[in-house]
Design a protein around this motif. Structure first.
Motif, short mmCIF file in Angstrom:
data_model
loop_
_atom_site.label_atom_id
_atom_site.label_comp_id
_atom_site.label_asym_id
_atom_site.label_seq_id
_atom_site.Cartn_x
_atom_site.Cartn_y
_atom_site.Cartn_z
N CYS A 84 13.23 -23.28 -11.95
CA CYS A 84 12.37 -24.05 -11.06
C CYS A 84 11.39 -24.86 -11.89
CB CYS A 84 11.62 -23.10 -10.12
SG CYS A 84 10.56 -24.00 -8.98
N HIS A 86 8.63 -25.96 -11.11
CA HIS A 86 7.24 -25.63 -10.84
C HIS A 86 6.69 -24.67 -11.90
CE1 HIS A 86 4.10 -23.39 -8.21
NE2 HIS A 86 3.53 -24.39 -8.87
N ARG A 87 7.18 -23.43 -11.94
CA ARG A 87 6.64 -22.44 -12.86
C ARG A 87 7.72 -21.73 -13.66
NH1 ARG A 87 1.98 -22.18 -14.55
NH2 ARG A 87 1.38 -20.06 -14.00
N VAL A 89 10.57 -20.19 -12.81
CA VAL A 89 11.26 -18.99 -12.30
C VAL A 89 12.74 -19.33 -12.03
CG1 VAL A 89 11.38 -17.56 -10.20
CG2 VAL A 89 9.17 -17.97 -11.32
N CYS A 104 13.24 -21.75 -3.89
CA CYS A 104 12.77 -20.87 -4.96
C CYS A 104 11.96 -19.71 -4.36
CB CYS A 104 11.93 -21.67 -5.95
SG CYS A 104 11.17 -20.66 -7.24
N HIS A 107 7.27 -19.96 -4.64
CA HIS A 107 6.40 -20.74 -3.76
C HIS A 107 7.18 -21.59 -2.75
CE1 HIS A 107 4.46 -20.28 -7.77
NE2 HIS A 107 3.43 -19.86 -7.03
N GLY A 108 8.52 -21.39 -2.75
CA GLY A 108 9.31 -22.04 -1.73
C GLY A 108 9.67 -23.49 -1.98
N TRP A 109 9.62 -23.92 -3.21
CA TRP A 109 10.15 -25.26 -3.48
C TRP A 109 11.63 -25.24 -3.09
CZ3 TRP A 109 8.34 -28.43 -8.30
CH2 TRP A 109 6.92 -28.50 -8.31
S1 FES Z 1 8.02 -21.29 -9.40
FE1 FES Z 1 9.46 -22.05 -8.03
S2 FES Z 1 8.27 -22.62 -6.34
FE2 FES Z 1 6.82 -21.97 -7.76
#
Ligand code: FES
Ligand SMILES: [Fe+2]
Length: 366
Positions: A84, A86-87, A89, A104, A107-109
């Motif tokens: 992901c 974002h972070r 994961v 994901c 946080h639901g991306w």
């Molecule tokens: S790590 Fe995937 S939505 Fe935040």
């Protein structure tokens, strides 16, 4: 195959002399091949059996140094980057909230399975500013012969059939597979596959060869063959030899009655074919992460009806255990332990040089 590439690959007597005699000890003979840690791009690779990817059950694999999530929806297979943005994961830990997407877990991306584009950030509302500004890579995938194939490379891929040996595409091909991840660089695995001499020593007392008498040594010529293969053709097989001051080798074993000479071929991007008479073995070596590879083994026989059933039985009762497991695990133990450079090659290693040259030529063209 490209005749000139194959020709270059096996007729490099001068380079062979240099390598085998060590005249270039310490020099890098195949620089592009030496750097191809992540494998050879722009090829279709087999990654898993179709039946191992169940509907809406994500599967995570590391291939070519990249995390990849496989997902099947309404029968169609998708492959997207499994990280992901974002972070960081793994997306494969998430779940499906909407058709054609995957969300994901953290946080639901939510990513479009076809394009990899971020289509929603579920914890930031429908007007989230991040939507349209993030994406994950996508990989072309196809299913043929009961296998999921992934294209590793850039641009529009050629038809998947281009890179599947025709024997596997024949309508009467009966195919069984074993797919594992093993320690060892993918190039060691490929070199072991085409290596001329270890079969006569390492595997001599394997269960697979219990009744077979491999020659003590052979002489071979390597040249282009059908499809994209280069093949080792045996020109002389010597069953026993006298070693002055040492004695005779190999030892005679009265129960070993069958002669064992197989025909071995290799092709880009690292696929081996071994003819065992009525059936054929194929194997691929896919780099996963540094020092590991995914080892994809197939047996193929052309038959149907009761013949197909009998071959599957033979595989699951015998060939899987004595060949794909015990015999090929002998290879695995060497591939795991091998450490080069440095190396000092000998005559039969012209097989390794032919394979390395084939790769070097291909890597020059990309
Ligand atoms: S790590 Fe995937 S939505 Fe935040
Ligand atoms: Fe082997």
């Amino acid at each position: 195959m490209d005749e000139s590439a194959a020709g270059k690959a096996y007729s490099m007597e001068v380079e062979f002399e240099r390598q085998v005699t060590g005249a270039r000890a310490g020099a890098t003979r195949f620089p592009r091949y030496d750097h191809a840690v992540r494998g050879i791009a722009n090829y279709w690779y087999p990654v898993m059996k179709s039946r191992d990817l169940r509907e809406r059950r994500p599967k995570a694999l590391k291939l070519f140094g990249q995390p990849i999530m496989f997902f099947r929806e309404n029968g169609t297979v998708y492959a997207i980057g499994d990280r992901c943005p974002h972070r960081g994961v793994p997306i494969s830990l998430g779940r499906q909230e909407f058709c054609g997407t995957f969300s994901c877990r953290y946080h639901g991306w939510t990513f479009d399975l076809k394009t990899g584009a971020l289509v929603a950030a579920l914890t930031d509302g429908p007007d989230s500013a991040i939507v349209g500004k993030a994406r994950v890579p996508t990989y072309p995938v196809a299913e043929r012969a009961g296998i999921i194939w992934l294209f590793y490379g850039e641009g529009t891929p050629p038809p998947v059939e281009t890179h599947i040996p025709p024997e596997m595409l024949a309508p009467d091909a009966v195919i069984e597979a074993r797919i594992t991840t093993r320690p060892g660089d993918w190039r060691y695995a490929a070199e072991n596959g085409f290596d001329e001499s270890h079969g006569k020593y390492l595997h001599r007392d394997s269960l697979m060869m219990f009744f077979s008498h491999p020659p003590g040594y052979v002489r071979t010529e390597i040249g282009p063959d059908d499809w994209n293969w280069i093949t080792r053709k045996t020109t002389q097989a010597v069953p026993f030899a006298e070693y002055p001051a040492l004695g005779s080798w190999p030892k005679r074993r009265f129960w070993k009655i069958a002669r064992s000479i197989v025909r071995v071929s290799i092709a880009l991007p690292g696929v081996l074919r071994v003819h065992y008479g009525s059936w054929i073995h194929f194997e691929w070596y896919l780099p996963t992460e540094d020092g590991h590879h995914r080892y994809v083994q197939f047996v193929v026989k052309h038959t149907s009806g009761i013949g197909a059933l009998l071959f599957r039985l033979r595989y699951w009762l015998l060939l899987r255990w004595v060949f794909h497991v015990q015999f090929n695990d002998q290879d695995a133990s060497m591939v795991e332990l091998m450490q080069t450079p440095p190396e000092q090659l000998f005559g039969p290693d012209h097989s390794l040089i032919a394979w390395r040259a084939l790769c070097e030529d291909a890597l020059q063209e990309t």
